[in-house]
Design a protein around this motif. Structure first.
Motif, PDB file in Angstrom:
ATOM      1  N   ARG A 154      50.473  50.740 -10.202  1.00  0.00           N
ATOM      2  CA  ARG A 154      50.125  49.857 -11.031  1.00  0.00           C
ATOM      3  C   ARG A 154      48.950  49.383 -11.123  1.00  0.00           C
ATOM      4  NH1 ARG A 154      49.263  44.950 -11.949  1.00  0.00           N
ATOM      5  NH2 ARG A 154      48.704  44.384  -9.509  1.00  0.00           N
ATOM      6  N   GLN A 155      48.304  49.354 -10.048  1.00  0.00           N
ATOM      7  CA  GLN A 155      46.894  48.886  -9.855  1.00  0.00           C
ATOM      8  C   GLN A 155      45.740  50.018 -10.817  1.00  0.00           C
ATOM      9  OE1 GLN A 155      45.516  46.054  -8.796  1.00  0.00           O
ATOM     10  NE2 GLN A 155      43.706  46.686  -9.946  1.00  0.00           N
ATOM     11  N   ASN A 157      46.797  51.719 -13.275  1.00  0.00           N
ATOM     12  CA  ASN A 157      47.163  51.060 -14.717  1.00  0.00           C
ATOM     13  C   ASN A 157      46.024  50.218 -15.175  1.00  0.00           C
ATOM     14  OD1 ASN A 157      48.716  52.047 -17.026  1.00  0.00           O
ATOM     15  ND2 ASN A 157      49.137  49.821 -17.067  1.00  0.00           N
ATOM     16  N   ALA A 158      46.306  49.143 -14.270  1.00  0.00           N
ATOM     17  CA  ALA A 158      45.327  47.968 -14.583  1.00  0.00           C
ATOM     18  C   ALA A 158      43.511  48.170 -14.540  1.00  0.00           C
ATOM     19  CB  ALA A 158      45.292  46.971 -13.722  1.00  0.00           C
ATOM     20  N   ASP A 159      43.318  49.279 -13.803  1.00  0.00           N
ATOM     21  CA  ASP A 159      41.885  49.691 -13.672  1.00  0.00           C
ATOM     22  C   ASP A 159      41.556  50.612 -15.095  1.00  0.00           C
ATOM     23  OD1 ASP A 159      41.576  48.436 -11.296  1.00  0.00           O
ATOM     24  OD2 ASP A 159      41.876  50.653 -10.133  1.00  0.00           O
ATOM     25  N   ASN A 161      42.665  49.840 -17.835  1.00  0.00           N
ATOM     26  CA  ASN A 161      42.599  49.077 -18.879  1.00  0.00           C
ATOM     27  C   ASN A 161      41.333  48.474 -18.834  1.00  0.00           C
ATOM     28  OD1 ASN A 161      44.964  48.997 -20.526  1.00  0.00           O
ATOM     29  ND2 ASN A 161      46.001  47.890 -19.020  1.00  0.00           N
ATOM     30  N   LYS A 162      40.693  48.130 -17.640  1.00  0.00           N
ATOM     31  CA  LYS A 162      39.596  47.639 -17.403  1.00  0.00           C
ATOM     32  C   LYS A 162      38.560  48.627 -17.939  1.00  0.00           C
ATOM     33  CE  LYS A 162      40.690  44.740 -13.533  1.00  0.00           C
ATOM     34  NZ  LYS A 162      40.470  44.417 -12.192  1.00  0.00           N
ATOM     35  N   LEU A 252      50.765  44.700 -22.556  1.00  0.00           N
ATOM     36  CA  LEU A 252      49.886  45.257 -21.617  1.00  0.00           C
ATOM     37  C   LEU A 252      49.536  46.684 -21.916  1.00  0.00           C
ATOM     38  CD1 LEU A 252      51.816  44.081 -18.310  1.00  0.00           C
ATOM     39  CD2 LEU A 252      49.588  43.200 -19.434  1.00  0.00           C
ATOM     40  N   ARG A 283      46.905  56.355 -19.190  1.00  0.00           N
ATOM     41  CA  ARG A 283      47.618  54.901 -19.051  1.00  0.00           C
ATOM     42  C   ARG A 283      49.127  55.182 -19.691  1.00  0.00           C
ATOM     43  NH1 ARG A 283      46.384  50.468 -23.063  1.00  0.00           N
ATOM     44  NH2 ARG A 283      47.598  51.861 -24.595  1.00  0.00           N
TER      45      ARG A 283
END
Length: 626
Positions: A154-155, A157-159, A161-162, A252, A283
Motif C-alpha cells: 500500500r505504501q 502505491n502511495a509513493d 501517487n507522489k 485514491l 499503480r
C-alpha cells in the motif's frame, strides 16, 4: 583598383573571421548537452559590370546554419519515451519482486506452514493448553505478516501517487519554458540556433515522461507541443496546465487531467507513454494484482479455518468461535464496494464460495433501467438482481444492492483488494479452539443441503431427518424418539430444540439425514485433522490451487513480468543508442573536423589580410605617381 581590392580583402577577412568564430563556438560547446553543430553559409556577391565584362565582387555570410535532421530527432524522442517506459517498468517490478521474494516469501508462506505444524502438534494432544496457545500465537503471526506485507505494498502505491505529482509538476515547468522560448523566437528575427537547441533539449526531457509530437506553426517562428494521443500542452506562446485529479468512484485512483478554462478534461493514460505510463501501469495493474492475490490468500485461509471451527466443539463443549475476523462481517462487506462520494447508493459484497473467487475490479453500472457488471477480463454481463434487498451472485460473491444506484452511476466491486490488511486474530482463549468435529457417522446425505449447528444446548445428540417427499423435516434423538414434530422443509430460519440451535438450507434429497454429536470427548482431534489437511487441499481457483499456491503463483507472475520488462528494456536501450548515434552524426561536434576547419579558415583569414595589404600598397603607389 586599390579600392576594389580593399573591399574584396575586407569581405574575405570578415567572412573568415565569422567562420573562425563559429568554429570556436562549436569547439567550446563540444561537451554541452543538446548543442547542435553550427556552420557558416557563405555566398558570392553579385558581380560588377565593368567595360563590357563582369568581375567578381567578393563574398558575404548568408546565414549561420544549425545542423539538424527532423526525422532523426523525432526518432530519438520516440525511442527516449520507449526507453524510459521500459526502464521504469523494469525498476518498478524489480522493487516488487525483491519485496515478494525477500520479505513476503520468508514470512507469509513460512508463517502459514508454521501454523499447520502447530496444528499437527496440537492434534497429537488436543487437550494440552500449551499447544493450543502455540496455535493462537502462530495464528497471530499469520495475520500480522499479511497485514505488514499489505502495508508495504500500500505504501508503494502511495509513493507512486507522489511520483506522479512530481512528474506532472516538472512537465508543467517544461511547458512554461517552451512557451517562453516560443515567445523569444516570435519577437526576434531568426535563425534561432541556440534557442532551438534549448527547445530540443526540453523536448527530449519531456519525452522521458510522455510521448511528444512537435508541429511547426504557420509563421514558422514557434511550435506546438502535443503529448500522448494528441493533447495540446504548448500552443505557440500559450501553455496548458496538467493536474492530477481525484478518481471516480475511487478518489485514491487519481487521474491525469488538463486544465481548460475553469474546467478539467481528463486524459486517458493508456497512450501517454514514458515514465508516466509506467507509473500508471504500476499503480493500476501491478500493485492491485499483488493486493488482490494477497487478499485471496487472507480470505481463503481465514474463511476455511473459521468454517472448520464452526463445525466442531471446543474444550467447553461449545460450538467453535472464529479464530480470525469474519470475512463476511458487515464492515468487510461494505468495504468491498467503492461508492462515489456524495452518492446515496449502498452495496454490500459477501463471499459465499472462495473456490470461485477471482481477483480484480468489477464495475457495477446502472443506466436507469438495467444493471450491468464489467468483469476484470472486460466482459460485460447483464444482471437481474432479485429479492429484498436486490441481490445477484457472481464469481463466488453475493452482492446486495441495499440502496439503488443513480442512473449512470458506477460502483467498483473489489472482493479481495484490502482483505490482507483487514485479517485479524479474533480469538484470545486457547480453550476455544475446536478440536472435536460434531459431525456424526450417522449422517447420510445425498442432496446439496448444508447443515450447521449454531449453538450447543442441553440437547447433545440428535438427527434431522428429511421426509420421503423432501417437503418436511423432523428432529429425532439417536434412538429414533421424536423431539420435534415434522415441519415444512426447508425451514425459514434457525431451528432450536432443547437449547441447541441449528440451521438447514434447501437442497436436501428425500430421506437425507443429518446427525450431530455435541458430547465432549477427551482426545478427539477430528477437526484438527481437517484443519491440517487444509495445507494441501485445493480450495481455491475451482479446486486447482491451495491457499499457499496463490502467493507462489503471483510471485511467479511478477517475476515473469520482470524478466519480460528486462528484455524489452535492453531492446529499447539499443534502439535509443542507435537513434542517438544518428542524431550525433548530423548535429554532433567532431573535434578533428573542427580543428581542420580552424586551420582552413585561419589560412583564408591570412590570405584575405594579404589582399588588403596589396590594396594598400597599390593605392599608395597610385598616390605617389600622381
Amino acid at each position: 583598383m586599390g579600392l576594389d581590392l580593399l573591399n574584396l580583402g575586407t569581405q574575405g577577412v570578415l567572412t573568415a573571421q565569422r567562420q573562425l568564430n563559429t568554429t570556436s563556438h562549436n569547439i567550446n560547446n563540444v561537451n554541452t548537452e543538446g548543442f547542435s553543430r553550427q556552420s557558416v553559409v557563405q555566398e558570392t556577391d553579385m558581380p560588377l559590370w565593368v567595360a563590357g565584362s563582369k568581375y567578381g565582387a567578393g563574398v558575404h555570410v548568408a546565414a549561420v546554419r544549425r545542423s539538424f535532421d527532423q526525422f532523426a530527432t523525432n526518432e530519438l524522442n520516440l525511442s527516449t519515451t520507449n526507453l524510459n517506459y521500459s526502464m521504469d517498468t523494469e525498476a518498478n517490478l524489480d522493487v516488487l519482486t525483491n519485496m515478494m521474494s525477500s520479505i513476503g516469501a520468508k514470512r507469509i508462506p513460512e508463517n502459514i506452514n508454521d501454523w499447520f505444524d502447530s496444528v499437527k502438534t496440537l492434534a497429537d494432544s488436543p487437550n494440552e493448553i500449551g499447544a493450543r496457545k502455540v496455535v493462537l500465537e502462530k495464528s497471530r503471526l499469520v495475520s500480522q505478516s499479511l497485514n505488514d506485507f499489505y502495508e508495504n505494498v500500500r505504501q508503494q502505491n502511495a509513493d507512486v501517487n507522489k511520483k506522479m505529482d512530481l512528474t506532472v509538476e516538472r512537465m508543467n515547468g517544461i511547458a512554461l519554458e517552451l512557451k517562453d522560448i516560443n515567445k523569444m523566437m516570435v519577437k526576434t528575427p531568426g535563425p534561432h540556433n541556440d534557442l532551438m537547441d534549448r527547445h530540443e533539449k526540453l523536448i527530449k526531457e519531456l519525452s522521458q515522461y510522455t510521448k511528444v509530437t512537435i508541429t511547426r506553426r504557420d509563421n514558422e517562428n514557434s511550435f506546438n507541443v502535443l503529448i500522448g494521443g494528441g493533447h495540446m500542452l504548448v500552443s505557440g506562446t500559450n501553455a496548458s496546465e496538467l493536474k492530477m485529479i481525484a478518481g471516480t468512484p475511487d478518489p485514491l485512483q487519481r487521474r491525469l487531467a488538463m486544465v481548460e478554462g475553469k474546467g478539467m478534461k481528463a486524459i486517458q493514460h493508456d497512450s501517454i507513454g514514458g515514465k508516466l505510463s509506467a507509473l500508471f501501469e504500476l499503480r493500476d495493474s501491478t500493485i492491485p494484482t499483488i493486493m488482490d492475490e494477497l487478499g485471496r490468500v487472507a480470505v481463503g485461509f481465514s474463511s476455511e479455518v473459521n468454517r472448520l471451527q464452526s463445525q466442531a466443539i471446543d474444550l467447553r463443549g461449545q460450538i467453535g468461535a472464529n479464530i480470525f475476523s469474519d470475512v463476511n462481517s458487515e464492515q468487510a462487506a461494505r468495504s468491498r464496494a467503492i461508492v462515489q462520494g456524495g452518492s446515496s447508493a449502498e452495496v454490500g459484497v459477501f463471499i459465499d464460495d472462495i473456490s470461485l473467487l477471482k481477483a480484480g475490479d468489477y464495475a457495477l453500472k446502472y443506466d436507469g433501467s438495467q444493471y450491468t457488471v464489467t468483469r476484470p477480463t472486460g466482459e460485460v454481463q447483464r444482471l437481474d438482481p432479485t429479492g429484498n434487498p436486490s441481490t445477484f451472485f457472481l464469481d463466488g460473491m453475493r452482492v446486495e444492492i441495499r440502496e439503488p444506484l443513480s442512473a449512470g452511476e458506477r460502483v467498483l466491486l473489489r472482493p479481495t483488494r484490502i482483505a490482507a490488511g483487514e485479517i485479524k486474530l479474533e480469538m484470545n482463549e486457547a480453550e476455544k479452539i475446536a478440536a472435536q468435529s460434531y459431525a456424526s457417522s450417522a449422517t447420510f446425505a445425498t442432496g446439496n443441503a448444508k447443515f450447521k449447528v449454531l449453538q450447543s444446548g442441553a440437547l447433545k445428540e440428535f438427527q434431522v431427518v428429511i421426509s420421503p417427499a423432501a417437503n418436511q423435516f423432523a428432529v429425532l434423538d439417536m434412538k429414533g424418539k421424536m423431539l420435534l414434530e415434522p415441519q415444512t422443509y426447508p425451514p425459514k430460519g434457525p431451528v432450536t430444540v432443547g437449547g441447541t440451535t441449528f440451521e438447514l438450507t434447501g437442497g436436501a434429497a428425500a430421506n437425507d439425514k443429518f446427525a450431530a454429536n455435541l458430547v465432549p470427548s477427551e482426545g478427539d482431534n477430528g477437526n484438527l485433522l481437517l484443519m491440517q489437511g487444509l495445507q494441501t487441499r485445493k480450495v481455491m481457483d475451482e479446486g486447482r490451487s491451495t491457499v499457499i499456491d496463490l502467493y507462489e503463483n503471483v510471485n511467479t507472475e511478477i517475476g515473469l513480468k520482470k524478466a519480460t520488462a528486462s528484455r524489452l528494456s535492453e531492446v529499447s536501450r539499443v534502439e535509443n543508442e542507435a537513434a542517438q548515434s544518428r542524431v550525433a552524426s548530423v548535429a554532433g561536434v567532431n573535434l578533428d573536423e573542427e580543428a581542420a576547419n580552424m586551420m582552413k579558415f585561419q589560412q583564408a583569414y591570412m590570405a584575405s589580410s594579404r589582399i588588403m595589404k596589396a590594396a594598400d600598397e597599390t593605392f599608395n603607389s597610385i598616390l605617389q605617381l600622381s
